[in-house]
Design an enzyme around this catalytic site. Structure first.
Site, PDB file in Angstrom:
ATOM      1  N   ARG A   1      12.041  -4.821  25.977  1.00  0.00           N
ATOM      2  CA  ARG A   1      12.885  -3.823  25.316  1.00  0.00           C
ATOM      3  C   ARG A   1      13.837  -4.569  24.396  1.00  0.00           C
ATOM      4  NH1 ARG A   1      12.139   0.797  28.525  1.00  0.00           N
ATOM      5  NH2 ARG A   1      11.886   0.400  30.768  1.00  0.00           N
TER       6      ARG A   1
ATOM      7  N   HIS B   1       6.591  -8.136  31.824  1.00  0.00           N
ATOM      8  CA  HIS B   1       7.998  -7.807  32.009  1.00  0.00           C
ATOM      9  C   HIS B   1       8.885  -9.043  31.973  1.00  0.00           C
ATOM     10  CE1 HIS B   1      11.500  -6.391  34.589  1.00  0.00           C
ATOM     11  NE2 HIS B   1      11.449  -5.450  33.676  1.00  0.00           N
TER      12      HIS B   1
ATOM     13  N   TYR C   1      24.900  -4.854  30.388  1.00  0.00           N
ATOM     14  CA  TYR C   1      24.151  -5.240  31.573  1.00  0.00           C
ATOM     15  C   TYR C   1      24.552  -6.645  32.002  1.00  0.00           C
ATOM     16  CZ  TYR C   1      20.743  -1.431  30.851  1.00  0.00           C
ATOM     17  OH  TYR C   1      20.132  -0.211  30.710  1.00  0.00           O
TER      18      TYR C   1
ATOM     19  N   ARG D   1      21.641  -3.284  43.702  1.00  0.00           N
ATOM     20  CA  ARG D   1      22.282  -2.220  42.911  1.00  0.00           C
ATOM     21  C   ARG D   1      21.714  -0.854  43.268  1.00  0.00           C
ATOM     22  NH1 ARG D   1      20.652   0.128  38.033  1.00  0.00           N
ATOM     23  NH2 ARG D   1      19.164  -1.552  37.677  1.00  0.00           N
TER      24      ARG D   1
END
EC number: 2.7.4.1
Length: 725
Positions: A417, A477, A510, A606
């Site tokens: 991304r 990923h 992030y 998280r």
């Protein structure tokens, strides 16, 4: 806030027989060890929490932040928006997947023993509770507190006449032309309702015939949802009107000559979980574009309605949309509170967190004689911790300098991304146009970023970049960059391996960690990995890296087993995990065995956690805590104290990461960098750090209690890195 509910941990039915488990359609990692499978037989059957209910608990913790009065008011509104957006994706993907499995008749149970039908029932009940709490937090508290501070969200009948006149003109000029009322009668079939769109369900009466008809009006999504109607120019105040209220007040102009008798808001969520049939003989880009065109036509998985909707209107929507009653979510107040992001954009610094500017990492700080990133890395590895360390002056600079350096021969990069105006992509294009060999692996199957990644892939190809889309059956990923540089008579490789995406915007929001290194073995491993990703090389093991789908689960479980051996031999042992999710049964079972052997296990997660901590005889040596705050905790870090190993990387402990993705974990060996990771864990695990602690029964309890000293982990990290800078 307590998330205790009798439905969070229902009694688990007996586990399904092995024959009921579905076959994998993608490559999978081999079992970590035969002994591990045998050891699992001795563990209790009810040793896992349900992952979907655990996710709902995570979103409940987000909601708790919105209810926390110690947070600035507009930050609380932001958390309400995040809760809403999170829930949309949960339904589009997770609930959609459960529905698909239920409808195909597969009797596949979750690890905790529930069928898809049972999980959907628990989700519906728990979700309605959370949605009601979410609406109450806004309508009864945050909306009122915002109004007290000059930021108002009003309904049409609360507006002054001058404001109504001005908004009438706005409606006529900007909104009316794009509205299309769609009638439903024998000549007009029920219209298609696009996913996540806001709609008005309208009943109109013919004053002559006395007949009533249904019509649907879509609220346009290219107009701001909250209209700023403040007229006094006071920068400290703002008044907003929901767009649907403006439209509802002017329905008479859409249905001229008819009497509007009923109007209610509703919203549909559709299945957006793409299933791309990957054929080695078909262009993956074309196959994905075909599936994307079908995404908006996915079956409904949720219907959100206003609490004042009449029963006959509900029945009509249920019938026409083919939605089951359990899929209806009733909301008392505004639908789709993700619109509160608009409020967060209001210029009221007094109602937000103090501004934060990431610091340039000391290794890359400007000195009297500025050094290149490559000269810095020749002196030693650098560990960057975003957002505290600036992404633009570290990772982005690394790629940009590689693009402009005449001695750089090649750049190889994975892109999962990135941002809409990506400086990383721009640098790769510049490098290709300068004649360098540039390879970009663009993961066009990255969920909800498919269209953007297709656009980037085509722009890169046009510039001469070698673009590949990864391996059939696997998502790529991992977050990796490899730069090959000619230095005299030798070739040196420089690498970046991280836990987060190459996205400068999310790098400010992030929390992620990345390793920049010139370590030869890591460079050799990345070279081999890119050969696997771009060619036909087949490789399962590497010199320094752990690579999924074959190596990470095995590597993590083996290291847990080593800690067990250390404990049994009387040597120091301990395990610390930090991840987004902990779901994989083999990893969880290994942690249970470690606890039984006396190894202390501390987990910072998280989101989802399927592990049950604190159970005597099983997990009494395991603690699980969750930290949420200003930044989204996203890094994956693993520490094995007995062996002294730290690992960072892109993989969470989930099936999809370990079995169906290419992921990379890299060891951090430099003592100076190890000290940084040690400090991060010490802060996160400090008893005084604000967090939620998972109880053995599934409840997440806030900690520490109010009368105790409370530390904020993220503020500690800001202070630490600010001091470094």
């Amino acid at each position: 806030m307590s998330t205790d509910s009798s439905d969070l941990n229902p009694p688990a039915p007996s586990p399904p027989p092995a024959a009921s488990k579905p076959e994998r359609s993608v490559p999978s990692a081999p079992p970590a060890a035969t002994s591990a499978a045998v050891a699992a037989d001795s563990l209790p059957d009810d040793r896992y929490f349900n992952r979907e209910l655990s996710w709902l608990d995570f979103n409940a913790r987000v909601l708790a932040l919105a209810e926390d009065e110690s947070q600035p008011l507009l930050e609380r509104a932001k958390f309400l928006a995040i809760f809403a957006s999170n829930l949309d994706e949960f339904y589009m993907v997770r609930v959609a997947g459960l529905k698909r499995r239920r409808e195909t008749g597969l009797s596949v149970r979750s690890a905790d023993g529930l069928t898809p039908r049972e999980q959907l029932a628990y989700i519906a009940k728990r979700n309605q509770e959370l949605v009601e709490q979410h609406a109450a937090a806004f309508e009864q508290r945050i909306r009122r507190e915002l109004a007290e501070r000059g930021i108002r969200i009003v309904r049409w009948n609360e507006l002054a006449e001058d404001d109504k006149k001005r908004l009438h003109n706005y409606f006529t000029d900007q909104v009316f032309p794009v509205l299309t009322p769609l009638a439903v009668d024998p000549a007009h079939p029920f219209p298609y309702i696009s996913g996540l769109s806001m709609n008005l369900a309208v009943t109109v009466r013919d004053p002559d015939a006395g007949t009533e008809r249904f019509a649907r009006v879509k609220v346009p999504d290219n107009v701001p949802r909250l209209l700023n109607v403040e007229s006094n120019g006071d920068e400290w105040s703002a008044t907003f009107l929901p767009l649907e209220d403006l439209i509802a007040a002017h329905l008479g102009e859409l249905f001229t000559g008819m009497e509007v008798t009923e109007v209610h808001e509703f919203r549909v969520t559709r299945n957006a979980d793409l299933e791309v049939e990957e054929d080695r003989d078909e262009d993956l880009l074309l196959a994905l574009e075909r599936e994307l065109a079908q995404r908006r036509f996915g079956p409904p998985v949720r219907l959100e309605i206003a609490s004042d909707m009449s029963e006959h209107m509900q029945e009509l929507l249920l019938r026409e949309l083919e939605v089951a009653p359990n899929d209806v979510v009733v909301i008392n107040g505004l639908l789709d509170l993700s619109c509160l992001w608009q409020l967060h954009a209001v210029d009221r610094k007094d109602l937000k967190d103090a501004p934060f500017v990431p610091a340039t990492h000391p290794a890359f700080a400007e000195h009297e004689t500025p050094k290149s990133v490559f000269a810095t890395l020749r002196e030693g590895d650098v560990l960057v911790h975003h957002p505290y360390d600036s992404f633009s002056t570290s990772v982005q600079r690394f790629i940009e300098q590689a693009a402009s350096d005449p001695h750089v021969l090649a750049i190889k990069q994975t892109l999962y991304r990135t941002s809409g105006d990506s400086p990383i992509v721009d640098a790769l294009i510049d490098a290709a146009e300068a004649g360098k060999q540039v390879v970009a692996l663009v993961e066009i199957k990255a969920r909800f970023d498919e269209q953007a990644n297709i656009k980037w892939a085509r722009a890169l190809e046009k510039a001469g970049v070698h673009v590949v889309y990864g391996l059939v059956g696997l998502k790529t990923h991992c977050k990796t960059s490899l730069v090959v540089r000619q230095e005299g008579s030798t070739i040196r490789r420089y690498c970046h391996i991280g836990t987060g995406n190459y996205n400068p915007k999310t790098a400010r929001l992030y929390e992620d960690i990345g390793l920049l290194t010139a370590e030869p073995s890591i460079g050799a491993d990345l070279t081999d990995l890119f050969n696997v990703l771009t060619g036909y090389a087949r490789q399962d093991t590497y010199r320094s890296l752990l690579v999924a789908p074959h190596g990470i689960r095995r590597g993590i479980v083996d290291r847990i087993e080593q800690e067990i051996e250390h404990a049994r031999a009387g040597r120091p042992a301990g395990i610390r995990f930090k991840a987004n999710s902990l779901v994989d049964e083999q990893v969880i079972d290994a942690l249970y065995r470690a606890s039984q052997a006396g190894v202390r296990v501390d987990v910072v997660v998280r989101g989802i956690c399927a592990l049950k901590p604190g159970i005597p005889g099983l997990s009494e040596n395991i603690s699980v805590r969750s930290i949420l705050g200003r930044f989204l905790e996203h890094s994956r870090v693993f520490h094995f104290a007995g062996s002294g190993e730290f690992w960072i990387g892109s993989a969470d402990m989930m099936h999809r990461n370990l079995d169906r993705r290419v992921e990379v974990q890299v060891p951090v060996r430099n003592p100076r960098l190890v000290k940084q990771l040690d400090a991060m864990f010490d802060s996160a695990l400090d008893p005084a750090t604000r967090c939620w602690v998972l109880q053995s029964g599934g409840e997440w309890e806030p900690s520490p209690t109010e009368h105790e000293q409370v530390r904020d982990h993220q503020r500690e990290m800001i202070a630490l890195h600010g001091a470094q800078g």
